[in-house]
Design a protein around this motif. Structure first.
Motif, short mmCIF file in Angstrom:
data_model
loop_
_atom_site.label_atom_id
_atom_site.label_comp_id
_atom_site.label_asym_id
_atom_site.label_seq_id
_atom_site.Cartn_x
_atom_site.Cartn_y
_atom_site.Cartn_z
N ILE A 109 0.83 -1.20 0.00
CA ILE A 109 0.00 0.00 0.00
C ILE A 109 0.87 1.25 0.00
O ILE A 109 0.64 2.19 -0.74
CB ILE A 109 -0.95 0.00 1.21
CG1 ILE A 109 -1.90 -1.21 1.12
CG2 ILE A 109 -1.75 1.30 1.27
CD1 ILE A 109 -2.81 -1.35 2.32
N ARG A 110 1.89 1.24 0.86
CA ARG A 110 2.81 2.38 0.85
C ARG A 110 3.67 2.31 -0.39
O ARG A 110 3.57 1.37 -1.18
CB ARG A 110 3.66 2.37 2.13
CG ARG A 110 4.42 1.08 2.36
CD ARG A 110 5.13 1.12 3.69
NE ARG A 110 5.62 -0.20 4.08
CZ ARG A 110 6.28 -0.42 5.21
NH1 ARG A 110 6.53 0.58 6.02
NH2 ARG A 110 6.68 -1.63 5.53
N SER A 111 4.56 3.24 -0.57
CA SER A 111 5.36 3.29 -1.79
C SER A 111 6.31 2.09 -1.88
O SER A 111 6.75 1.55 -0.86
CB SER A 111 6.18 4.58 -1.83
OG SER A 111 7.21 4.55 -0.87
N MET A 112 6.61 1.69 -3.10
CA MET A 112 7.57 0.60 -3.30
C MET A 112 8.94 0.98 -2.76
O MET A 112 9.69 0.13 -2.28
CB MET A 112 7.64 0.24 -4.78
CG MET A 112 6.49 -0.63 -5.25
SD MET A 112 6.60 -2.33 -4.61
CE MET A 112 7.85 -3.02 -5.71
N THR A 113 9.28 2.26 -2.84
CA THR A 113 10.56 2.71 -2.30
C THR A 113 10.64 2.41 -0.81
O THR A 113 11.62 1.85 -0.32
CB THR A 113 10.75 4.23 -2.53
OG1 THR A 113 10.68 4.50 -3.91
CG2 THR A 113 12.10 4.69 -1.99
N SER A 114 9.59 2.80 -0.09
CA SER A 114 9.56 2.57 1.35
C SER A 114 9.58 1.08 1.67
O SER A 114 10.29 0.64 2.59
CB SER A 114 8.31 3.22 1.95
OG SER A 114 8.26 3.00 3.34
#
Length: 229
Positions: A91-96
């Protein structure tokens, strides 16, 4: 009810529940996968237990939007019924999510979680995090402002110095790779050049009439006071 679908998933694997050749078996799926170092130093919140059960965090990129149940079934077929846990859509960014593999994400740092070595991340089937980062207009503006602030604060005079800074300190400021940063800066080269030039001019000519804390120009008396400090 229709279940949510996505291309991006994360789940846990437990070492004692997967076969020795688990990495080779994951390659057979044919999709990009990133596997964390073994998390064996995560502190437990269970009374009388120092550390959580050792586990791997996995980031999985499906070829097309699928359900979490589909991913779970596919992994169980390859690695066994007890191999996989907590299959979730990212759900959060792929980076995170990628940074969380080593506890270098912003939230993991704030919670002071044990940091693992990024060199121990396993990349399968040409996983490349840069391919899966999408930025909206607000994200790009925020990144540009962050970069300009860092140039000013740390006296970064050119793109090579910025690249070295990002490599060493980028995670601390939530910055992605230079490949992504360059894609944002490319549309704002004139602005970034002004920041670089300002740093270069101050570095070259060493103005002594500027308060380094406030940026204000000092009068003659203040200059003398500063020199006496």
């Amino acid at each position: 009810m229709a279940k949510d679908k996505s291309r991006y998933f994360t789940f846990l694997l437990y070492p004692e529940s997967i076969p020795e050749d688990w990495k080779s078996k994951l390659e057979l799926i044919g999709v990009p996968i990133a596997v964390s170092p073994l998390h064996d130093k995560d502190k437990s919140t269970v009374p009388g237990q120092d550390f959580k059960k050792p586990h791997y965090h996995v980031v999985y990129v499906a070829k097309n939007p699928v359900t979490a149940d589909s991913v779970r079934y596919k992994i169980k077929q390859l690695l066994g019924d007890q191999s996989i846990a907590k299959v979730q859509i990212v759900i959060r960014s792929m980076t995170s999510m990628y940074l969380y593999l080593t506890h270098e994400s912003k939230d993991a740092i704030e919670k002071k979680k044990h940091k693992y070595n990024k060199q121990d991340i396993t990349l399968i089937n040409n996983f490349d995090i840069d391919r899966y980062i999408s930025l909206d207009v607000e994200d790009k503006d925020d990144m540009l402002n962050t970069v300009c602030d860092l140039i000013d604060e740390y006296g970064i005079a050119n793109i090579r110095e910025l690249k070295r800074f990002v490599r060493v300190h980028g995670n601390e400021y939530g910055l992605p790779s230079m490949k992504i940063i360059n894609s944002v800066l490319r549309a704002h080269t004139a602005l970034v050049r002004l920041y670089f030039d300002a740093v270069y001019q101050e570095r070259r000519y060493g103005r002594g009439d500027i308060d380094k804390e406030t940026g204000e120009i000092l009068n003659d008396k203040e200059i003398r006071d500063e020199k006496q400090k």
